[in-house]
Design a protein around this motif. Structure first.
Motif, PDB file in Angstrom:
ATOM      1  N   CYS A  76       0.841  -1.194   0.000  1.00 46.32           N
ATOM      2  CA  CYS A  76       0.000   0.000   0.000  1.00 46.32           C
ATOM      3  C   CYS A  76       0.876   1.243   0.000  1.00 46.32           C
ATOM      4  CB  CYS A  76      -0.891   0.025   1.240  1.00 46.32           C
ATOM      5  SG  CYS A  76      -1.958  -1.391   1.447  1.00 46.32           S
ATOM      6  N   GLY A  77       1.042   1.885  -1.158  1.00 44.00           N
ATOM      7  CA  GLY A  77       1.716   3.180  -1.187  1.00 44.00           C
ATOM      8  C   GLY A  77       0.847   4.188  -0.465  1.00 44.00           C
ATOM      9  N   ASN A  78      -0.453   4.074  -0.658  1.00 40.82           N
ATOM     10  CA  ASN A  78      -1.514   4.762   0.087  1.00 40.82           C
ATOM     11  C   ASN A  78      -2.771   3.924  -0.137  1.00 40.82           C
ATOM     12  OD1 ASN A  78      -2.598   5.585  -2.446  1.00 40.82           O
ATOM     13  ND2 ASN A  78      -1.253   7.365  -2.450  1.00 40.82           N
ATOM     14  N   SER A  79      -3.923   4.421   0.180  1.00 40.92           N
ATOM     15  CA  SER A  79      -5.127   3.591   0.122  1.00 40.92           C
ATOM     16  C   SER A  79      -5.643   3.328  -1.290  1.00 40.92           C
ATOM     17  CB  SER A  79      -6.247   4.214   0.963  1.00 40.92           C
ATOM     18  OG  SER A  79      -6.628   5.468   0.440  1.00 40.92           O
ATOM     19  N   TYR A  80      -5.014   3.914  -2.309  1.00 39.05           N
ATOM     20  CA  TYR A  80      -5.448   3.682  -3.683  1.00 39.05           C
ATOM     21  C   TYR A  80      -4.287   3.440  -4.652  1.00 39.05           C
ATOM     22  CZ  TYR A  80      -4.314   8.643  -3.862  1.00 39.05           C
ATOM     23  OH  TYR A  80      -3.657   9.839  -3.755  1.00 39.05           O
ATOM     24  N   THR A  81      -3.066   3.291  -4.139  1.00 35.76           N
ATOM     25  CA  THR A  81      -1.892   3.081  -4.979  1.00 35.76           C
ATOM     26  C   THR A  81      -1.106   1.865  -4.507  1.00 35.76           C
ATOM     27  OG1 THR A  81      -1.730   5.463  -5.313  1.00 35.76           O
ATOM     28  CG2 THR A  81       0.190   4.163  -5.925  1.00 35.76           C
ATOM     29  N   ILE A  82      -0.714   1.016  -5.461  1.00 35.56           N
ATOM     30  CA  ILE A  82       0.059  -0.192  -5.177  1.00 35.56           C
ATOM     31  C   ILE A  82       1.527   0.048  -5.520  1.00 35.56           C
ATOM     32  CG2 ILE A  82       0.454  -2.592  -5.909  1.00 35.56           C
ATOM     33  CD1 ILE A  82      -2.106  -2.390  -4.364  1.00 35.56           C
ATOM     34  N   TYR A  83       2.419  -0.367  -4.609  1.00 33.42           N
ATOM     35  CA  TYR A  83       3.865  -0.337  -4.834  1.00 33.42           C
ATOM     36  C   TYR A  83       4.371  -1.774  -4.978  1.00 33.42           C
ATOM     37  CZ  TYR A  83       4.470   4.580  -3.337  1.00 33.42           C
ATOM     38  OH  TYR A  83       4.437   5.945  -3.223  1.00 33.42           O
ATOM     39  N   ASP A  84       5.482  -1.918  -5.680  1.00 34.74           N
ATOM     40  CA  ASP A  84       6.071  -3.260  -5.835  1.00 34.74           C
ATOM     41  C   ASP A  84       7.096  -3.573  -4.754  1.00 34.74           C
ATOM     42  OD1 ASP A  84       8.299  -1.738  -6.555  1.00 34.74           O
ATOM     43  OD2 ASP A  84       8.782  -2.990  -8.276  1.00 34.74           O
ATOM     44  N   ASN A  85       7.267  -2.663  -3.800  1.00 38.36           N
ATOM     45  CA  ASN A  85       8.244  -2.884  -2.728  1.00 38.36           C
ATOM     46  C   ASN A  85       7.693  -2.341  -1.420  1.00 38.36           C
ATOM     47  OD1 ASN A  85       9.457  -0.042  -2.137  1.00 38.36           O
ATOM     48  ND2 ASN A  85       9.344  -0.186  -4.381  1.00 38.36           N
ATOM     49  N   SER A  86       8.300  -2.752  -0.329  1.00 32.43           N
ATOM     50  CA  SER A  86       7.790  -2.380   0.997  1.00 32.43           C
ATOM     51  C   SER A  86       8.366  -1.078   1.534  1.00 32.43           C
ATOM     52  CB  SER A  86       8.092  -3.498   1.989  1.00 32.43           C
ATOM     53  OG  SER A  86       9.486  -3.588   2.214  1.00 32.43           O
ATOM     54  N   GLY A  87       9.078  -0.336   0.717  1.00 33.49           N
ATOM     55  CA  GLY A  87       9.658   0.920   1.195  1.00 33.49           C
ATOM     56  C   GLY A  87      10.622   0.695   2.343  1.00 33.49           C
ATOM     57  N   GLY A  88      11.441  -0.368   2.229  1.00 36.11           N
ATOM     58  CA  GLY A  88      12.396  -0.684   3.286  1.00 36.11           C
ATOM     59  C   GLY A  88      11.723  -1.204   4.545  1.00 36.11           C
ATOM     60  N   GLY A  89      10.586  -1.881   4.369  1.00 32.45           N
ATOM     61  CA  GLY A  89       9.875  -2.442   5.511  1.00 32.45           C
ATOM     62  C   GLY A  89       8.912  -1.480   6.181  1.00 32.45           C
ATOM     63  N   THR A  90       8.634  -0.334   5.548  1.00 31.02           N
ATOM     64  CA  THR A  90       7.758   0.666   6.161  1.00 31.02           C
ATOM     65  C   THR A  90       6.313   0.596   5.679  1.00 31.02           C
ATOM     66  OG1 THR A  90       8.278   2.315   4.473  1.00 31.02           O
ATOM     67  CG2 THR A  90       9.693   2.268   6.449  1.00 31.02           C
ATOM     68  N   LEU A  91       6.042  -0.153   4.603  1.00 31.23           N
ATOM     69  CA  LEU A  91       4.692  -0.212   4.045  1.00 31.23           C
ATOM     70  C   LEU A  91       4.018  -1.538   4.355  1.00 31.23           C
ATOM     71  CD1 LEU A  91       5.412   1.305   0.515  1.00 31.23           C
ATOM     72  CD2 LEU A  91       4.612   2.483   2.574  1.00 31.23           C
ATOM     73  N   PHE A  92       2.698  -1.509   4.461  1.00 33.28           N
ATOM     74  CA  PHE A  92       1.918  -2.712   4.727  1.00 33.28           C
ATOM     75  C   PHE A  92       1.585  -3.449   3.437  1.00 33.28           C
ATOM     76  CE2 PHE A  92       0.924  -0.194   8.513  1.00 33.28           C
ATOM     77  CZ  PHE A  92       1.174  -1.136   9.490  1.00 33.28           C
ATOM     78  N   SER A  93       1.405  -4.742   3.557  1.00 37.11           N
ATOM     79  CA  SER A  93       1.003  -5.579   2.434  1.00 37.11           C
ATOM     80  C   SER A  93      -0.386  -5.183   1.949  1.00 37.11           C
ATOM     81  CB  SER A  93       0.998  -7.049   2.882  1.00 37.11           C
ATOM     82  OG  SER A  93       0.323  -7.852   1.958  1.00 37.11           O
ATOM     83  N   ALA A  94      -0.527  -5.117   0.610  1.00 40.92           N
ATOM     84  CA  ALA A  94      -1.839  -4.890   0.005  1.00 40.92           C
ATOM     85  C   ALA A  94      -2.446  -6.218  -0.426  1.00 40.92           C
ATOM     86  CB  ALA A  94      -1.718  -3.966  -1.198  1.00 40.92           C
ATOM     87  N   GLY A  95      -1.618  -7.141  -0.864  1.00 40.57           N
ATOM     88  CA  GLY A  95      -2.104  -8.424  -1.366  1.00 40.57           C
ATOM     89  C   GLY A  95      -1.114  -9.026  -2.340  1.00 40.57           C
TER      90      GLY A  95
END
Length: 143
Positions: A94-113
């Protein structure tokens, strides 16, 4: 912001109460660890994404969340974007609630799916299932 499209409808509806921030229809949502309220996915101290809001809701209101489906979201940009090289089935974030990222931002982002490909417009197809944690994750923080 445009409403997110459902690619493959889920079979499960989750019901909850919105926390202190309004939720927009079609956005990814999570649960706040402290009290279980529903918050926009990516909110600090929340869970990984649990589903997609089926309607907009104000703080304190009840909300219906659809899960166990494949949904379209905006793709990240530059080094955060999913591409044809992104492996199907791998965890996206989750880059935010409507954007998907391909990485976890160094472990700072939550899984979207799970990554399920790109559509013709470059939107990301993501399979969302509550509690999904891919075996490929090495830097996810469990709550």
């Amino acid at each position: 912001m445009t409403e997110r499209a459902i690619v493959s409808a889920g079979e499960t509806m989750i019901y909850g109460v919105v926390g202190t921030v309004a939720i927009e229809k079609g956005h990814m949502v999570a649960q706040l660890a402290a009290d279980g309220t529903i918050v926009p996915a990516g909110t600090a101290l929340s869970s990984p994404c649990i589903g997609v809001a089926q309607h907009s809701a104000a703080p304190g209101a009840s909300i219906i969340i659809e899960t166990n489906g494949v949904y379209l979201f905006d793709n990240g940009t530059a080094g955060n974007a999913c591409t044809a090289a992104t492996l199907h089935g791998y965890t996206v974030y989750c880059g935010n609630s409507y954007t998907i990222y391909d990485n976890s931002g160094g472990g700072t982002l939550f899984s979207a799916g799970q990554y399920m490909g790109l559509d013709a417009d470059g939107k990301v197809k993501a399979k969302i299932t509550p509690g999904y944690i891919a075996a490929a994750d090495t830097d996810i923080n469990l709550l």
